[in-house]
Design an enzyme around this catalytic site. Structure first.
Site, short mmCIF file in Angstrom:
data_model
loop_
_atom_site.label_atom_id
_atom_site.label_comp_id
_atom_site.label_asym_id
_atom_site.label_seq_id
_atom_site.Cartn_x
_atom_site.Cartn_y
_atom_site.Cartn_z
N PHE A 36 0.87 -1.15 0.05
CA PHE A 36 -0.03 -0.03 0.17
C PHE A 36 0.79 1.23 0.01
CE2 PHE A 36 -2.23 3.17 3.01
CZ PHE A 36 -2.83 3.76 1.90
N LEU A 41 9.97 -0.55 3.51
CA LEU A 41 8.60 -0.80 3.73
C LEU A 41 8.34 -2.16 3.82
CD1 LEU A 41 7.26 2.04 1.42
CD2 LEU A 41 8.13 2.51 3.94
N SER A 71 7.21 -5.42 5.13
CA SER A 71 6.73 -6.04 6.38
C SER A 71 5.35 -6.23 6.31
CB SER A 71 6.89 -5.44 7.60
OG SER A 71 6.35 -5.96 8.77
N TYR A 103 5.01 -8.15 15.33
CA TYR A 103 4.79 -7.30 14.80
C TYR A 103 5.52 -6.08 15.62
CZ TYR A 103 3.68 -3.20 11.73
OH TYR A 103 3.91 -2.00 10.87
N THR A 150 -2.55 4.69 8.92
CA THR A 150 -2.51 5.57 7.61
C THR A 150 -3.48 4.78 6.64
OG1 THR A 150 -0.01 6.24 7.70
CG2 THR A 150 -1.08 6.10 5.45
#
Length: 323
Positions: free
Chosen positions: A14, A84, A86, A156, A186
């Site tokens: 994304f 980015l 993950s 995480y 986001t």
């Protein structure tokens, strides 16, 4: 044509998708590395006709062959790396628990080694989840967090915390040129409606005519940042001299019930709201202190929640196949 190239690990996700578009607009070559575990090739399909965009199908947990990188650079110098890579939504990183831990540890090391080899500046996409279920509110970068290392979200949270520690070690040992962004919730066009994050959960449920699922009593809070603001913040941070973690998010704070009601209003539907038990270790409040971003970067969000949701709902209506 610029001689500079940017590598984005997780470029088909994304945020990676939006970042790729922003960087291509500057004329730089963009190398997208992704194993498509959670990113979608359809997100970047239209970009693959751009001669400055190249996709490398690779899992950064595995060593990154030098020849693979050199071929993708096509003679350009690698001067920026964005990590980015993950899984980012709770259902996904819980399902891919070991993979999530590995990408934040082994994968992080491989990208740092790449930064050392090419003398490139690297930006690590960390997260507000490093603060856990905070007892300091709002959360400044100086807050060390309150994380359960054995909880259902630990894979995480601890992956991102370890990645920050690995970055700090490389700065000390190898003098790596590092920037760290701590991303707060986001949302925006291009998100998968099935990734388990609350904004797209609510929008997808509303547009399908389904009840909106609220966990707990709906009083827990989050702060929502529109994707264009998030990308602008990351690009500003990358090109700044600001060291140490920086929160990038929107400090507007909303309860889950307020969010559900606003989605229903903006989508023009009258779906019911269903309440379900609150998942374990789900933070009860989350709001960024963005003092560093505003004073040291000159960055602040420009899109409020109503406008951002309107634009996101409109995008989903124009792409019904995503629902």
């Amino acid at each position: 044509m610029t001689s500079q190239a940017v590598l984005i690990a997780g470029g088909a996700g994304f945020l990676g998708n939006h970042l790729s578009r922003a960087l291509l607009a500057t004329g730089r070559r963009v190398v997208c590395i992704d194993n498509f575990a959670t990113g979608f090739r359809t997100n970047i399909a239209d970009l693959e006709t751009n001669e400055n965009f190249v996709v490398v199908d690779h899992d950064i947990v595995e060593p990154i062959p030098a020849g693979m990188v050199e071929s993708a650079l096509d003679g350009r110098s690698l001067y920026r790396i964005f990590n980015l890579a993950s899984p980012a939504s709770p259902p996904t990183y819980q399902q891919l628990s070991v993979e999530t831990l590995l990408v934040g540890s082994v994968g992080m090391k491989h990208l740092l080694d790449l930064a050392v080899t090419h003398n490139a500046r690297i930006l690590q996409a960390s997260t507000s989840e490093v603060y856990g279920d905070p007892d300091v509110h709002p959360q400044p970068e100086s807050y060390w967090g309150r994380v359960n290392p054995n909880g259902p979200r630990s894979m995480y949270d601890e992956s991102k915390r370890f990645a920050e520690a690995m970055c700090a070690a490389y700065v000390t040992r190898h003098n790596v040129d590092l920037r760290t962004v701590r991303i707060f919730n986001t949302y925006g066009p291009g998100m998968s409606p099935d990734d388990g994050r609350v904004v797209t959960n609510f929008i997808a449920q509303a547009l399908r005519g389904e009840p909106l699922t609220v966990y707990g009593d709906g009083s827990q809070t989050r702060s929502f940042c529109f994707v264009a603001d998030q990308i602008a913040g990351q690009l500003t941070l990358m090109e700044s001299n600001v060291l140490g973690p920086v929160n990038i998010g929107n400090p507007g704070e909303f309860t889950m019930l307020q969010l559900a009601e606003l989605v229903l209003e903006l989508s023009g539907v009258s779906s019911a709201i269903e309440y379900r038990p609150l998942p374990g270790d789900d933070p009860l409040q989350r709001r960024p202190d963005i003092t560093r971003a505003t004073t040291e970067l000159g960055w602040a969000p420009t899109v409020d929640l109503r406008e951002g949701l309107t634009r996101t709902i409109e995008w989903f209506r124009k792409h019904p196949s995503f629902l």
